[in-house]
Design a protein around this motif. Structure first.
Motif, PDB file in Angstrom:
ATOM      1  N   ALA A 173       0.831  -1.203   0.000  1.00 46.11           N
ATOM      2  CA  ALA A 173       0.000   0.000   0.000  1.00 46.11           C
ATOM      3  C   ALA A 173       0.865   1.253   0.000  1.00 46.11           C
ATOM      4  N   ASP A 174       1.826   1.301  -0.903  1.00 43.95           N
ATOM      5  CA  ASP A 174       2.757   2.430  -1.003  1.00 43.95           C
ATOM      6  C   ASP A 174       3.125   2.597  -2.473  1.00 43.95           C
ATOM      7  N   VAL A 175       2.731   3.728  -3.064  1.00 41.38           N
ATOM      8  CA  VAL A 175       2.979   3.940  -4.490  1.00 41.38           C
ATOM      9  C   VAL A 175       4.469   3.937  -4.785  1.00 41.38           C
ATOM     10  N   ASN A 232      12.653   1.122   8.277  1.00 42.90           N
ATOM     11  CA  ASN A 232      11.540   1.772   8.951  1.00 42.90           C
ATOM     12  C   ASN A 232      10.296   1.737   8.058  1.00 42.90           C
ATOM     13  N   ILE A 233       9.182   1.221   8.573  1.00 38.43           N
ATOM     14  CA  ILE A 233       7.990   1.056   7.740  1.00 38.43           C
ATOM     15  C   ILE A 233       7.311   2.385   7.429  1.00 38.43           C
ATOM     16  N   ASN A 234       7.778   3.475   8.033  1.00 42.15           N
ATOM     17  CA  ASN A 234       7.205   4.790   7.763  1.00 42.15           C
ATOM     18  C   ASN A 234       8.097   5.625   6.849  1.00 42.15           C
ATOM     19  N   ASP A 235       9.197   5.052   6.388  1.00 38.17           N
ATOM     20  CA  ASP A 235      10.122   5.801   5.539  1.00 38.17           C
ATOM     21  C   ASP A 235       9.461   6.207   4.223  1.00 38.17           C
ATOM     22  N   ASP A 236       9.697   7.456   3.803  1.00 37.33           N
ATOM     23  CA  ASP A 236       9.300   7.885   2.461  1.00 37.33           C
ATOM     24  C   ASP A 236      10.358   7.442   1.461  1.00 37.33           C
ATOM     25  N   ILE A 290       0.522  15.356  -8.149  1.00 37.31           N
ATOM     26  CA  ILE A 290      -0.684  14.543  -7.964  1.00 37.31           C
ATOM     27  C   ILE A 290      -1.868  15.381  -8.415  1.00 37.31           C
ATOM     28  N   ASP A 291      -2.448  15.003  -9.533  1.00 31.65           N
ATOM     29  CA  ASP A 291      -3.504  15.806 -10.162  1.00 31.65           C
ATOM     30  C   ASP A 291      -3.037  17.240 -10.383  1.00 31.65           C
ATOM     31  N   GLY A 292      -1.767  17.384 -10.783  1.00 26.28           N
ATOM     32  CA  GLY A 292      -1.219  18.690 -11.110  1.00 26.28           C
ATOM     33  C   GLY A 292      -0.694  19.484  -9.942  1.00 26.28           C
ATOM     34  N   VAL A 293      -0.724  18.923  -8.725  1.00 20.92           N
ATOM     35  CA  VAL A 293      -0.273  19.635  -7.531  1.00 20.92           C
ATOM     36  C   VAL A 293       0.858  18.849  -6.887  1.00 20.92           C
ATOM     37  N   GLU A 294       1.921  19.549  -6.473  1.00 16.27           N
ATOM     38  CA  GLU A 294       3.065  18.871  -5.864  1.00 16.27           C
ATOM     39  C   GLU A 294       2.639  18.147  -4.589  1.00 16.27           C
ATOM     40  N   GLY A 295       3.149  16.922  -4.424  1.00 13.15           N
ATOM     41  CA  GLY A 295       2.812  16.136  -3.236  1.00 13.15           C
ATOM     42  C   GLY A 295       3.773  14.987  -3.053  1.00 13.15           C
ATOM     43  N   LYS A 296       3.468  14.136  -2.071  1.00  6.12           N
ATOM     44  CA  LYS A 296       4.275  12.959  -1.772  1.00  6.12           C
ATOM     45  C   LYS A 296       3.544  11.708  -2.225  1.00  6.12           C
ATOM     46  N   LEU A 297       4.296  10.766  -2.786  1.00 10.32           N
ATOM     47  CA  LEU A 297       3.676   9.512  -3.210  1.00 10.32           C
ATOM     48  C   LEU A 297       3.116   8.746  -2.025  1.00 10.32           C
ATOM     49  N   SER A 298       3.723   8.898  -0.856  1.00  9.31           N
ATOM     50  CA  SER A 298       3.265   8.164   0.325  1.00  9.31           C
ATOM     51  C   SER A 298       1.900   8.639   0.806  1.00  9.31           C
ATOM     52  N   ASP A 299       1.437   9.802   0.329  1.00  5.17           N
ATOM     53  CA  ASP A 299       0.116  10.297   0.708  1.00  5.17           C
ATOM     54  C   ASP A 299      -0.987   9.797  -0.215  1.00  5.17           C
ATOM     55  N   PHE A 306       4.488   9.535  15.676  1.00  7.50           N
ATOM     56  CA  PHE A 306       4.576  10.444  14.529  1.00  7.50           C
ATOM     57  C   PHE A 306       3.214  10.494  13.846  1.00  7.50           C
ATOM     58  N   GLU A 307       2.735  11.705  13.559  1.00  5.22           N
ATOM     59  CA  GLU A 307       1.472  11.868  12.839  1.00  5.22           C
ATOM     60  C   GLU A 307       1.679  12.822  11.672  1.00  5.22           C
ATOM     61  N   ARG A 308       1.123  12.450  10.541  1.00 10.38           N
ATOM     62  CA  ARG A 308       1.142  13.329   9.371  1.00 10.38           C
ATOM     63  C   ARG A 308      -0.269  13.446   8.819  1.00 10.38           C
ATOM     64  N   ASP A 309      -0.691  14.682   8.606  1.00 13.45           N
ATOM     65  CA  ASP A 309      -1.976  14.963   7.976  1.00 13.45           C
ATOM     66  C   ASP A 309      -1.716  15.747   6.697  1.00 13.45           C
ATOM     67  N   TYR A 310      -2.370  15.313   5.641  1.00 14.90           N
ATOM     68  CA  TYR A 310      -2.219  15.997   4.353  1.00 14.90           C
ATOM     69  C   TYR A 310      -3.596  16.149   3.713  1.00 14.90           C
ATOM     70  N   SER A 311      -3.877  17.347   3.246  1.00 19.57           N
ATOM     71  CA  SER A 311      -5.137  17.583   2.540  1.00 19.57           C
ATOM     72  C   SER A 311      -4.868  18.453   1.327  1.00 19.57           C
ATOM     73  N   ARG A 312      -5.656  18.235   0.285  1.00 20.57           N
ATOM     74  CA  ARG A 312      -5.519  19.004  -0.942  1.00 20.57           C
ATOM     75  C   ARG A 312      -6.898  19.178  -1.569  1.00 20.57           C
TER      76      ARG A 312
END
Length: 921
Positions: free
Chosen positions: A134-136, A155-159, A180-189, A460-466
């Motif tokens: 489950a990681d692009v 580390n299973i959380n490594d980007d 991602i749909d024309g907007v810069e982002g991380k593949l892990s998101d 560690f917590e990461r929240d991403y919205s677009r």
């Protein structure tokens, strides 16, 4: 009046008669089975529909000149003139390699067969949906030639660390731009289940239209959209277990103790090995223990340490004898992971929607107190056709990651597994029996296993919205001429919170040499680096606007041209805050307010903006000659006011010789289905050179004096800055060949490229020491990368339900510094001729034998002297140690002065490490 009314009736009747409903069915030509989900479009318009589950479609048309296009993944697109027909049954033929596949490129799409740049597409079904990952980023490993995906640790959380065609600059990351749909982002998101397509743009001709941040390639990810038709609900899951690929074991005790004691005797005359333990008695009793209880204690059923059997204290000195399978104590046999995805989509011809949610839970490789990762992904899209000329698109994405791991008391980022590898298997990896040194039963002895058992858990917590709002306006809609305008605005927010939870732990301390072990309920109480808690927070906001128009003209027979023009504006705001405080009152409550030590805080803040104006022209002559020209005027806030804007051009061409009449007969004989030659050249600006590289900044540090019980700050001299600092210019030349064989069942893609960073930032000329500041950076460096890539795809589709697919990629690249100011040639800095990835080192000859030495331990005549400085201090050579080659024949092997010219004959360079990547699927 009556005549006028009759005329209106006739006209209205005529108009009504021209609008009619066309129905039909789409099937597979090989077996007659129905094809659901086939896209049906009215050529030259935005009107369309899809087939239902039985392959049946219905669409309303006006006039007799309309044509319908039928397209379906894995099948050859077919276009049919409707004429006066009202019922059309269509058969589609499976295509072996998707030459007609539509590929996402910069601000648009293009048929794969018409590409002139180095562009690779990813088969999403094979690369993402068919893999239990489950990681692009991880799924892209070995899929695209020239694309290297690595991870810094297990580390299973490594980007993912992604490089496309290697490193391109010694400044910044040299990472490709991920959109991602024309907007810069991380593949892990990104949820792999939500991905519709992935394109990888490699050369400057295909990436230059994205400007400053696309110097080293672009990865374009497009997420799924809704389709007209019945509402469908899909659910999928995956359960998997991962296991170590090899079994780590310590050597048996007899040879292990021999190696330990021999090494210690040669190093410092036989002093204790560690923590006071050593000597022949310790050696023999450890061997005897393993002989009695089995290799690595195979007959033992628990981890309880018993005094007299597993260890002893003799004259106040602790000696441990028990042998442990320590890697079995640390590593789990099978780490569990699960993924669940659910989506709902559908809609009418006017409105389509798609909503998806994904959940992934994964466990790490530790047997106790292991890592855990929980990921939540939500994505939604809505397309609304407001009228015949305006369409509104809305897309939103949200992801949340929660990762927990044990606080790392030892070995830094290398972790507990590495720390265990440093120790022999007869150190005390067990727990107390409750009768030892006042320690409660189950208390761990100091060591990697004990630290792992007792550690608090970092979080560690990461929240991403677009969120993206887009309008598409069809200004001209003719059969052979179209003009549309697209504008969109996106806002994305990413926040990360990392809470390190150290603290004291209850341990049996046996590390004090010459003293008996003792139970310490607050071990590490005085350590500011372990008995502490730390918060790190990061927040980034990105605003992006795009507006562009695309004109297409096919009115002249055999000539097709298109023109794209637009602008792009982006602004980023970033804030980082760090707070730490030692000496926790309670290790179970690791909070800043509950710590008594001196707090330390810091933060950083960065803002940057880019603005670009771009244009692209494409020309296609009879599907044989293909031309493309790009240009972008780019501006970046990272440079001085007078140097912020620069123009970067690119061009590419393709020649499809297989479309020539003179070649078709010959190619058919030798089973060549398609053959295209490509060439491209382009320049792109690179702006990732540091946030304030052009500003003379002042840095601070803690002074060595105290005023009013507090350390004073002191400041260094201002940084010297060159007034002419400007863009690094990345120039790429690419030559490629696309070959299809056996009716395109086999596809070969080859590229050779040369990428040159012409104005790389580096140090200026050497300045006198009295200058008082470091050498300012100027655009004085140059880095050149040469490489090649080969991709082999084979595919055969038997019917819509069964096909076979094999793909292999191989690539090779070398990056060399061609210009750099390094007058001394010291190897710790870059220098002309240096290949990135070089490893300098002594070259092994063989192992020393007993007859290489004289009776007093000195080397025999004729054997080069091995400088003791290449070993640890005070080390004495002996049989079994490594003998190195005397490269220059002076009778001495040493490390020299570490300058290129002096050391070249003694220390050998290996430039082949990590050069080649070979992958097969």
């Amino acid at each position: 009046m009556i005549s006028v009314l009759m005329l209106l009736v006739v006209l209205s009747g005529s108009l009504y008669a021209q609008e009619r409903t066309i129905t039909g069915k789409v099937t597979d030509v090989s077996d007659g089975s129905s094809l659901p989900g086939v896209n049906i479009a009215v050529v030259g318009t935005a009107q369309g529909t899809i087939t239902d589950m039985d392959g049946i479609f219905s669409i309303k048309l006006s006039g007799d000149n309309a044509s319908l296009s039928f397209s379906f993944m894995g099948y050859t697109t077919k276009t049919i003139a409707v004429g006066s027909q009202t019922n059309i049954n269509v058969t589609l033929e499976a295509s072996d390699v998707g030459l007609e596949e539509v590929v996402v490129v910069g601000y648009g799409t293009m048929k794969k067969e018409n590409l002139t740049g180095a562009v690779a597409t990813v088969d999403v079904v094979k690369a993402l949906e068919a893999r239990p990952i489950a990681d692009v980023g991880r799924n892209l490993q070995g899929v695209v030639s020239g694309l290297t995906v690595t991870y810094a640790s297990g580390n299973i959380n490594d980007d993912a660390n992604i490089k496309l065609r290697g490193f391109g600059s010694v400044n910044g990351s040299s990472d490709p731009l991920v959109l991602i749909d024309g907007v810069e982002g991380k593949l892990s998101d990104v949820n792999p289940e939500a991905v519709a397509s992935i394109s990888v743009l490699k050369d400057a001709a295909s990436t230059s239209i994205y400007g400053a941040r696309a110097a080293f390639g672009v990865i374009l990810v497009t997420t799924k959209k809704g389709k007209a038709g019945k509402t469908t609900v899909n659910y999928s899951n995956n359960f998997s277990w991962s296991t170590p690929i090899f079994d780590l074991k310590h050597a048996p005790m007899d040879p292990l103790m021999d190696a330990i004691h021999t090494a210690k005797e040669r190093n410092n005359g036989g002093a204790p090995f560690a923590f006071g333990m050593g000597g022949t008695d310790w050696r023999q009793r450890s061997i005897d223990w393993e002989n009695q209880y089995g290799y690595l204690g195979s007959s033992m059923t628990d981890d309880v340490m018993q005094e007299g059997r597993d260890f002893e204290v003799i004259d106040g000195q602790f000696y441990s004898y028990r042998s442990w399978d320590v890697f079995d104590q640390i590593l789990v046999d099978k780490a569990f992971a699960q993924t669940h995805n659910i989506s709902i989509g559908g809609g009418s011809e006017k409105v389509q929607y798609n909503i998806g949610y994904g959940y992934t839970a994964r466990e790490g490789s530790y047997k106790e107190n292991t890592e855990t990762l929980d990921k939540h992904n939500f994505n939604a899209s809505l397309t609304a056709k407001l009228n015949d000329w305006a369409t509104l698109n809305f897309r939103t994405m949200y992801s949340k990651r929660i990762y927990e791991e044990p606080f790392n008391y030892r070995a830094g980022t290398l972790g507990y597994l590495f720390y265990a590898m440093r120790w022999p298997s007869n150190f005390p990896y067990g727990v107390s029996d409750g009768d030892t040194y006042g320690a409660p039963a189950g208390t761990s002895f100091i060591g990697p296993v004990g630290f792992l058992r007792e550690a608090n858990r970092n979080r560690f917590e990461r929240d991403y919205s677009r969120h993206t709002l887009e309008g598409v306006f069809n200004i001209i809609k003719k059969e052979k001429q179209t003009l549309d305008f697209t504008t969109n605005f996106s806002y994305s927010h990413a926040s990360e919170a990392n809470h390190e939870k150290g603290g004291t732990i209850p341990m049996i301390n046996w590390w004090s040499q010459g003293n008996a072990p003792e139970f310490d309920p607050l071990y590490y109480a005085t350590s500011t680096s372990r008995n502490q808690t730390t918060y790190r927070t990061e927040n980034e906001d990105l605003y992006a606007f795009n507006g562009f128009a695309n004109y297409l003209n096919t009115s002249k027979d055999g000539h097709t041209f298109s023109l794209l023009g637009g602008m792009n504006v982006e602004k980023s705001k970033y804030l980082y805050i760090y707070s730490t405080k030692p000496f926790l009152l309670d290790p179970n409550l690791p909070e800043l307010a509950l710590a008594t030590g001196d707090a330390s805080t810091n933060n950083s803040k960065e803002d940057w903006s880019v603005m670009g104006f771009f244009a692209r022209f494409n020309y296609n002559y009879k599907n044989k000659l293909l031309l493309e020209f790009n240009g972008r005027m780019d501006g970046s806030s990272r440079f001085p006011a007078g140097d912020r804007f620069a123009f970067f051009p690119s061009m590419s061409a393709g020649y499809k010789i297989s479309e020539e009449d003179f070649a078709k007969g010959m190619f058919e004989t030798i089973k060549v289905s398609s053959l295209k030659f490509r060439a491209s050249w382009g320049q792109i600006g690179y702006q990732d050179v540091g946030q304030y590289a052009f500003i003379s900044t002042i840095s601070d540090t803690e002074a060595d004096w105290i005023v009013n019980s507090q350390s004073e700050k002191t400041f260094y001299n201002p940084k010297a800055v060159s007034p002419s600092l400007t863009w690094e210019t990345i120039e790429t030349i690419d030559f490629g060949v696309d070959l299809g064989l056996f009716n395109n069942k086999v596809e070969l893609i080859f590229d050779w490229y040369q990428r040159t960073n012409k104005d790389m930032l580096g140090p200026g000329q050497q300045l006198p020491v009295v200058f008082g500041a470091s050498i300012p950076q100027v655009n004085s460096g140059e880095l050149q990368t040469k490489g090649w890539e080969l991709t082999l795809n084979t595919k055969h589709q038997f019917n819509k339900d069964f096909d076979i697919f094999v793909s292999g990629v191989i690539s090779d690249a070398t990056a060399e510094i061609t210009k750099w100011n390094n007058e001394t040639g010291i190897l710790s800095d870059f220098y002309p001729g240096m290949k990135l990835g070089d490893i300098w080192g002594l070259e092994t000859d063989r192992l020393f034998q007993a007859d290489d030495f004289n009776g007093d331990g000195t080397l025999q005549d004729g054997i080069p002297v091995q400088d003791p400085n290449i070993y640890s201090s005070g080390f004495n050579l002996g049989p079994g140690d490594v003998k190195y080659i005397d490269q220059n024949g002076d009778g001495v092997v040493d490390k020299g002065t570490f300058t290129k010219d002096q050391i070249i004959d003694e220390i050998k360079r290996n430039s082949d490490v990590g050069k080649q990547v070979v992958d097969m699927q």
